[in-house]
Design a protein around this motif. Structure first.
Motif, PDB file in Angstrom:
ATOM      1  N   ASP A  46       1.078  -1.171   0.339  1.00 37.77           N
ATOM      2  CA  ASP A  46      -0.170   0.760  -0.110  1.00 37.77           C
ATOM      3  C   ASP A  46       1.014   1.208  -0.195  1.00 37.77           C
ATOM      4  OD1 ASP A  46      -2.709   1.158   0.414  1.00 37.77           O
ATOM      5  OD2 ASP A  46      -1.983   1.846   2.657  1.00 37.77           O
ATOM      6  N   HIS A  47       2.054   0.646   1.018  1.00 37.93           N
ATOM      7  CA  HIS A  47       3.138   2.446   1.055  1.00 37.93           C
ATOM      8  C   HIS A  47       3.851   2.260  -0.726  1.00 37.93           C
ATOM      9  CE1 HIS A  47       5.758   5.211   1.979  1.00 37.93           C
ATOM     10  NE2 HIS A  47       6.769   4.408   1.924  1.00 37.93           N
ATOM     11  N   TRP A  48       3.933   1.138  -1.654  1.00 38.20           N
ATOM     12  CA  TRP A  48       4.706   1.436  -2.672  1.00 38.20           C
ATOM     13  C   TRP A  48       3.716   2.006  -3.500  1.00 38.20           C
ATOM     14  CZ3 TRP A  48       3.492  -1.364  -7.350  1.00 38.20           C
ATOM     15  CH2 TRP A  48       4.413  -0.766  -8.094  1.00 38.20           C
ATOM     16  N   ILE A  49       2.808   1.817  -3.309  1.00 35.75           N
ATOM     17  CA  ILE A  49       1.699   2.068  -4.986  1.00 35.75           C
ATOM     18  C   ILE A  49       1.090   3.347  -4.584  1.00 35.75           C
ATOM     19  CG2 ILE A  49      -0.813   1.998  -4.911  1.00 35.75           C
ATOM     20  CD1 ILE A  49      -1.302  -1.261  -4.803  1.00 35.75           C
ATOM     21  N   THR A  50       1.024   3.888  -2.942  1.00 38.16           N
ATOM     22  CA  THR A  50       0.746   5.502  -2.986  1.00 38.16           C
ATOM     23  C   THR A  50       2.023   6.288  -2.928  1.00 38.16           C
ATOM     24  OG1 THR A  50      -0.588   5.280  -1.414  1.00 38.16           O
ATOM     25  CG2 THR A  50       0.272   7.440  -0.941  1.00 38.16           C
ATOM     26  N   GLN A  51       3.615   5.956  -2.903  1.00 36.05           N
ATOM     27  CA  GLN A  51       4.761   6.512  -3.484  1.00 36.05           C
ATOM     28  C   GLN A  51       4.758   6.701  -4.688  1.00 36.05           C
ATOM     29  OE1 GLN A  51       6.387   8.891  -1.649  1.00 36.05           O
ATOM     30  NE2 GLN A  51       5.085   8.176  -0.038  1.00 36.05           N
ATOM     31  N   ALA A  52       4.928   5.315  -5.859  1.00 43.33           N
ATOM     32  CA  ALA A  52       4.973   5.262  -6.969  1.00 43.33           C
ATOM     33  C   ALA A  52       4.660   4.858  -8.195  1.00 43.33           C
ATOM     34  CB  ALA A  52       5.526   3.969  -7.203  1.00 43.33           C
ATOM     35  N   ILE A  53       3.248   5.114  -8.180  1.00 50.85           N
ATOM     36  CA  ILE A  53       1.967   4.847  -8.758  1.00 50.85           C
ATOM     37  C   ILE A  53       1.209   6.702  -8.821  1.00 50.85           C
ATOM     38  CG2 ILE A  53       0.095   3.861 -10.180  1.00 50.85           C
ATOM     39  CD1 ILE A  53       0.077   1.381  -8.581  1.00 50.85           C
ATOM     40  N   PRO A  54       1.470   7.056 -10.385  1.00 47.91           N
ATOM     41  CA  PRO A  54       0.819   8.284 -10.200  1.00 47.91           C
ATOM     42  C   PRO A  54      -0.744   8.807 -10.263  1.00 47.91           C
ATOM     43  CG  PRO A  54       2.461   7.866 -12.269  1.00 47.91           C
ATOM     44  CD  PRO A  54       1.950   7.207 -11.517  1.00 47.91           C
ATOM     45  N   THR A  55      -1.360   9.560  -9.497  1.00 47.63           N
ATOM     46  CA  THR A  55      -2.624   9.557  -8.825  1.00 47.63           C
ATOM     47  C   THR A  55      -3.958   9.214 -10.421  1.00 47.63           C
ATOM     48  OG1 THR A  55      -1.773  11.778  -7.212  1.00 47.63           O
ATOM     49  CG2 THR A  55      -4.735  10.937  -8.177  1.00 47.63           C
ATOM     50  N   GLY A  56      -3.739   9.563 -11.395  1.00 50.89           N
ATOM     51  CA  GLY A  56      -4.008   9.307 -12.234  1.00 50.89           C
ATOM     52  C   GLY A  56      -4.589   7.690 -12.799  1.00 50.89           C
ATOM     53  N   LEU A  57      -3.057   6.813 -12.517  1.00 51.90           N
ATOM     54  CA  LEU A  57      -3.268   5.594 -12.665  1.00 51.90           C
ATOM     55  C   LEU A  57      -3.325   4.940 -11.309  1.00 51.90           C
ATOM     56  CD1 LEU A  57       0.059   5.264 -14.796  1.00 51.90           C
ATOM     57  CD2 LEU A  57      -2.484   5.194 -16.067  1.00 51.90           C
ATOM     58  N   PHE A  58      -4.410   5.261 -10.333  1.00 49.04           N
ATOM     59  CA  PHE A  58      -4.928   4.892  -9.011  1.00 49.04           C
ATOM     60  C   PHE A  58      -5.231   3.353  -9.976  1.00 49.04           C
ATOM     61  CE2 PHE A  58      -4.271   6.496  -4.726  1.00 49.04           C
ATOM     62  CZ  PHE A  58      -2.524   6.164  -4.854  1.00 49.04           C
ATOM     63  N   TRP A  59      -6.268   2.850 -10.638  1.00 55.65           N
ATOM     64  CA  TRP A  59      -7.412   2.966 -10.735  1.00 55.65           C
ATOM     65  C   TRP A  59      -6.076   1.261 -11.335  1.00 55.65           C
ATOM     66  CZ3 TRP A  59      -5.699  -0.009 -15.570  1.00 55.65           C
ATOM     67  CH2 TRP A  59      -4.688   0.408 -16.265  1.00 55.65           C
ATOM     68  N   LEU A  60      -5.055   1.268 -11.433  1.00 50.76           N
ATOM     69  CA  LEU A  60      -4.217   0.338 -11.564  1.00 50.76           C
ATOM     70  C   LEU A  60      -4.038  -1.019  -9.904  1.00 50.76           C
ATOM     71  CD1 LEU A  60      -1.015   1.146 -12.997  1.00 50.76           C
ATOM     72  CD2 LEU A  60      -2.751  -0.845 -14.098  1.00 50.76           C
ATOM     73  N   ARG A  61      -4.592  -0.515  -9.177  1.00 48.83           N
ATOM     74  CA  ARG A  61      -4.193  -0.961  -7.597  1.00 48.83           C
ATOM     75  C   ARG A  61      -5.237  -1.509  -7.618  1.00 48.83           C
ATOM     76  NH1 ARG A  61      -5.638   3.157  -2.426  1.00 48.83           N
ATOM     77  NH2 ARG A  61      -4.096   4.407  -3.777  1.00 48.83           N
ATOM     78  N   TRP A  62      -6.661  -1.670  -8.357  1.00 47.17           N
ATOM     79  CA  TRP A  62      -7.267  -3.163  -8.400  1.00 47.17           C
ATOM     80  C   TRP A  62      -6.760  -4.190  -9.169  1.00 47.17           C
ATOM     81  CZ3 TRP A  62     -10.748  -2.091  -4.810  1.00 47.17           C
ATOM     82  CH2 TRP A  62     -11.345  -0.845  -5.041  1.00 47.17           C
ATOM     83  N   PHE A  63      -5.811  -3.921  -9.578  1.00 51.50           N
ATOM     84  CA  PHE A  63      -5.235  -5.056  -9.936  1.00 51.50           C
ATOM     85  C   PHE A  63      -4.066  -5.671  -9.878  1.00 51.50           C
ATOM     86  CE2 PHE A  63      -1.714  -6.350 -12.591  1.00 51.50           C
ATOM     87  CZ  PHE A  63      -1.877  -7.659 -13.640  1.00 51.50           C
ATOM     88  N   ILE A  64      -3.268  -4.679  -8.914  1.00 54.67           N
ATOM     89  CA  ILE A  64      -2.192  -4.786  -8.694  1.00 54.67           C
ATOM     90  C   ILE A  64      -2.397  -5.801  -7.017  1.00 54.67           C
ATOM     91  CG2 ILE A  64      -0.347  -4.548  -7.135  1.00 54.67           C
ATOM     92  CD1 ILE A  64       0.112  -1.772  -8.909  1.00 54.67           C
ATOM     93  N   TYR A  65      -3.590  -5.394  -6.036  1.00 49.93           N
ATOM     94  CA  TYR A  65      -4.176  -5.929  -5.384  1.00 49.93           C
ATOM     95  C   TYR A  65      -4.178  -7.862  -4.950  1.00 49.93           C
ATOM     96  CZ  TYR A  65      -3.821  -1.743  -2.175  1.00 49.93           C
ATOM     97  OH  TYR A  65      -3.191  -0.585  -1.825  1.00 49.93           O
ATOM     98  N   PRO A  66      -5.359  -7.968  -5.744  1.00 47.54           N
ATOM     99  CA  PRO A  66      -5.968  -9.531  -5.907  1.00 47.54           C
ATOM    100  C   PRO A  66      -4.271 -10.310  -6.710  1.00 47.54           C
ATOM    101  CG  PRO A  66      -6.940  -7.977  -7.837  1.00 47.54           C
ATOM    102  CD  PRO A  66      -6.334  -7.437  -7.040  1.00 47.54           C
ATOM    103  N   LEU A  67      -3.351  -9.711  -7.452  1.00 44.26           N
ATOM    104  CA  LEU A  67      -2.353  -9.631  -8.046  1.00 44.26           C
ATOM    105  C   LEU A  67      -1.226 -10.733  -6.888  1.00 44.26           C
ATOM    106  CD1 LEU A  67      -1.328 -10.876  -9.638  1.00 44.26           C
ATOM    107  CD2 LEU A  67       0.510  -9.302 -10.267  1.00 44.26           C
TER     108      LEU A  67
END
Length: 231
Positions: free
Chosen positions: A47-68
């Motif tokens: 969660d910390h890595w996603i917040t720091q590394a993924i731009p706000t516009g690509l936050f939809w990727l978290r719905w792919f990263i978390y299940p993976l």
């Protein structure tokens, strides 16, 4: 092979007794705590890595990263559960072998009670023995023609390692060290391989593998007791 299945069945029945039941619950609870802690820390780090590394516009990727992440964690956890359980629960398994002998009125076979240090040393010796032979075996899978027999060789080696792991506890109670354990199992290699094959198959079945380790140790203890000449 029929003899080995008989010991495994007797061990399953003995595991139901109150004196042995706790040896199933305690290692299981320890592993649940360890994996829950690992899952929590992994999730927080992700969660910390996603917040720091993924731009706000690509936050939809978290719905792919978390299940993976959860699928990967469950897959790795399934294959590592037995290894971690054996290392963490080794002191409990040594006591399980001793309690089994007491339960069947054969406490005279306990001539040495391994210390915690001796138990951990034995575990790492076995792990070292397995790892130094695993790597050469893996090369069989990439050698033409030979790779056809590689799966069979791998399964037999796994069965042998499993027999070494679970027969160790009753043999250590007799003061038999790792190098002597290998030699003793070689004198009964077909029984050891049959035992290891059944246990390996059981360890590969989700949920069933939770009870396989204690059943295997009880069965190994019963077999050792039955095949130890009276003194």
């Amino acid at each position: 092979m029929i003899e080995i299945t008989g010991y495994l069945w007797k061990a399953l029945q003995l595991l139901k007794t109150p004196a042995l039941r706790s040896f199933l619950l305690i290692p299981f609870l320890i592993n649940i705590v360890l994996y829950t802690l690992a899952l929590t820390l992994g999730y927080l780090y992700l969660d910390h890595w996603i917040t720091q590394a993924i731009p706000t516009g690509l936050f939809w990727l978290r719905w792919f990263i978390y299940p993976l992440f959860f699928i990967s964690f469950c897959t790795v956890g399934f294959f590592s559960f037995t290894l971690v359980a054996n290392i963490v629960a080794a002191p409990f398994y040594a006591k399980l072998a001793a309690t089994t002998l007491t339960l069947i009125n054969a406490p005279a076979l306990i001539i040495h009670t391994p210390t915690l240090r001796e138990i951990w040393q034995a575990e790492f010796k076995r792990l070292s023995y397995i790892l130094t032979r695993t790597l050469p075996l893996l090369f069989l899978f990439v050698i033409p023609v030979v790779n056809f027999v590689a799966p069979v060789a791998w399964f037999l080696f796994s069965a042998w390692c499993v027999a070494l792991e679970y027969f160790a506890f009753p043999l250590e109670n007799q003061g038999i060290l790792f190098s002597e354990q290998k030699e003793q199992l070689k004198t009964m290699k077909w029984s050891a391989l049959s035992f290891g094959s059944f246990v390996t198959l059981g360890l590969s079945i989700p949920f069933i593998n939770i009870i396989v380790a204690p059943v295997a140790i009880i069965a190994a203890t019963l077999y050792t007791q039955a095949h130890t000449p009276p003194k």
